[in-house]
Design an enzyme around this catalytic site. Structure first.
Site, short mmCIF file in Angstrom:
data_model
loop_
_atom_site.label_atom_id
_atom_site.label_comp_id
_atom_site.label_asym_id
_atom_site.label_seq_id
_atom_site.Cartn_x
_atom_site.Cartn_y
_atom_site.Cartn_z
N CYS A 1 -2.10 5.27 42.06
CA CYS A 1 -1.89 6.70 41.82
C CYS A 1 -3.16 7.44 41.42
O CYS A 1 -3.25 8.66 41.58
CB CYS A 1 -0.84 6.91 40.73
SG CYS A 1 0.73 6.07 41.07
N HIS B 1 4.89 13.52 44.33
CA HIS B 1 3.84 12.56 43.98
C HIS B 1 3.46 11.71 45.20
O HIS B 1 3.82 10.55 45.28
CB HIS B 1 4.34 11.69 42.83
CG HIS B 1 3.37 10.67 42.32
ND1 HIS B 1 2.00 10.77 42.49
CD2 HIS B 1 3.57 9.52 41.61
CE1 HIS B 1 1.41 9.73 41.95
NE2 HIS B 1 2.34 8.97 41.40
N CYS C 1 -1.81 7.82 35.19
CA CYS C 1 -1.63 6.37 35.13
C CYS C 1 -1.50 5.85 36.55
O CYS C 1 -1.26 6.61 37.49
CB CYS C 1 -0.40 6.01 34.31
SG CYS C 1 1.16 6.52 35.08
#
Length: 445
Positions: free
Chosen positions: A89, A401, A431
């Site tokens: 990510c 996302h 994170c």
């Protein structure tokens, strides 16, 4: 990181739902359009771009060198160097840090950094197919889950891991739902009042020409920067090999654009936003893990999208009369137990704060990627800041996302929010799988 890197421009695509408005576009096409728009917004000659770094997590079936494909689709020259990075990510944010370091050490003056992902186009894999099956069943692996969302150390999905540590971290279902509700409301408001206009480049997705974008004119390819060296007599000579005529990445060959009267669907807003979300509705959703507290309502979806930023040295910007939107001050990262990834954005942010003599209260804008609502809430809790001050325009729970792109999106969002408020410091923190966190400190004068 002693930084002299400035941000000249940003651009991102709208974020799409799984199987939604952007499903026909591969990650490299989304990345190419973000790069093209960012370079155009910077006002610099595309030939000036020296290096491109793009994050991409689910690389299977994207083809070789995804960042290279994206930059060719954007019309950059074949002599522009590139890298594709994967820090799950955090990939898009780490891409910015990598280009900033190249600029800070003097090896580059101008570069593009960002991230791209099409989770709708994530393929399935048949692992033992190469040498055949002797006996028994074969299993298809969903590479969206296997390569992006599954913790290889515990065998849990990210949602399962978060659910199982929430009790230990003191994160209740109610706290998560309230944060998710606020994210949706803020994102809907920001979309309605035009706050995302500086970030988003609208896409005209062709409805008949599969996988294409409709444009008025094809992008002009960038001139190639052919390297030279001093020959024996001191005169400049071409290095190694006379360049062929096709060192320009021709949009007609490498691009995904169609011109003329081609039908299209306009995509100009983030598809996942649900302004009609109600707390009562969130409370009724079943947990994704039996007995857990993470639901489809307080976690982000799986999404498609890309974001890119043009970075340059401050000296280059001054010499070429280009306005710097912001300065990249510093970047820090941290790592912890993989299941406790919710702790890592705060850990990385604390490092960057201490290294620069700052306190959390000195930060005007906080963007913490909502890998889950619990992550953003716990970051605020650990740093001792009011959760209300985080993600003022909503976060990934509402916006989506697309894993390789989110890190670049939150950095760009910090920049534009700081500029609207008249300057200050901002932090983008995120994170990522494996129990790691990254934070980037930017400043607007």
């Amino acid at each position: 990181m002693k930084s002299t890197t400035v941000i000249l421009s940003t651009a991102r695509t709208p974020f799409g739902r799984l199987g939604g408005a952007l499903k026909s576009l591969p990650a490299t096409t989304l990345g190419g359009e973000a790069i093209r728009a960012a370079v155009a917004r910077s006002g610099i000659d595309p030939a000036e771009i020296q290096h491109v770094v793009m994050g991409n997590v689910i690389q299977a079936a994207n083809g070789q060198a995804p960042a290279r494909q994206a930059m060719f689709k954007a019309g950059l020259a074949k002599t522009t160097t590139f890298e594709t990075v994967n820090k799950v990510c955090a990939s898009g944010l780490v891409a910015i840090a990598q280009v900033a370091r190249l600029i800070n050490d003097g090896s580059r003056n101008v570069g593009v950094a960002g991230g791209m992902e099409s989770m709708s186009n994530a393929p399935y894999a048949l692992p033992q197919a190469r040498f055949g099956y002797r006996f028994g069943d074969g299993v298809f692996l969903d590479l969206m889950n296997y390569d992006a969302l599954l913790d290889p150390f515990s065998g849990w999905t990210m949602a399962q891991a978060q659910s199982r540590v929430n009790a230990d971290l003191g994160i209740t279902r109610q706290v998560q739902d309230e944060f998710a509700y606020r994210s949706q409301q803020r994102a809907a408001k920001a979309a309605a009042d035009g706050s995302f206009a500086e970030e988003i480049v609208p896409l005209r997705v062709a409805t008949k020409a599969e996988g294409k974008l409709v444009v008025d004119t094809l992008p002009q390819p960038a001139r190639a920067r052919v390297p030279v060296h001093a020959g024996a007599n001191g005169a400049a000579e071409r290095l190694f090999h006379a360049p062929p005529e096709n060192l320009q990445a021709q949009a007609a060959r490498y691009g995904v654009y169609v011109t003329g009267d081609a039908p299209f669907a306009l995509v100009d807003r983030d598809e996942p936003i649900r302004g009609d979300t109600a707390l009562e509705g969130l409370a009724k959703l079943r947990p994704l893990d039996e007995g857990g507290t993470v639901t489809a309502g307080n976690a982000p979806g799986v999404n498609d999208g890309a974001a890119a930023l043009v970075l340059a040295s401050a000296d280059y910007a001054r010499a070429n009369g280009r306005e710097a939107l912001a300065t990249v001050v510093d970047h820090a990262d941290a790592a912890w137990d993989p299941a406790y990834l919710a702790l890592t954005p705060a850990m990385a942010a604390q490092i960057v704060l201490e290294r620069n003599g700052l306190k959390p209260s000195d930060i005007a804008i906080w963007e913490v990627n909502e890998a889950f609502a619990a992550v953003a809430w716990s970051t605020a809790n650990l740093l001792g800041i009011d959760p209300e001050t985080i993600n003022l325009q909503g976060g990934a729970v509402a916006l989506g996302h697309p894993v390789g792109a989110s890190g670049a999106r939150i950095v760009a969002s910090v920049v534009h929010q700081l500029r609207r408020r008249g300057g200050g410091y901002g932090i983008a923190a995120i994170c990522s799988g494996g129990g790691q966190g990254d934070a980037m400190l930017v400043r607007v004068e």
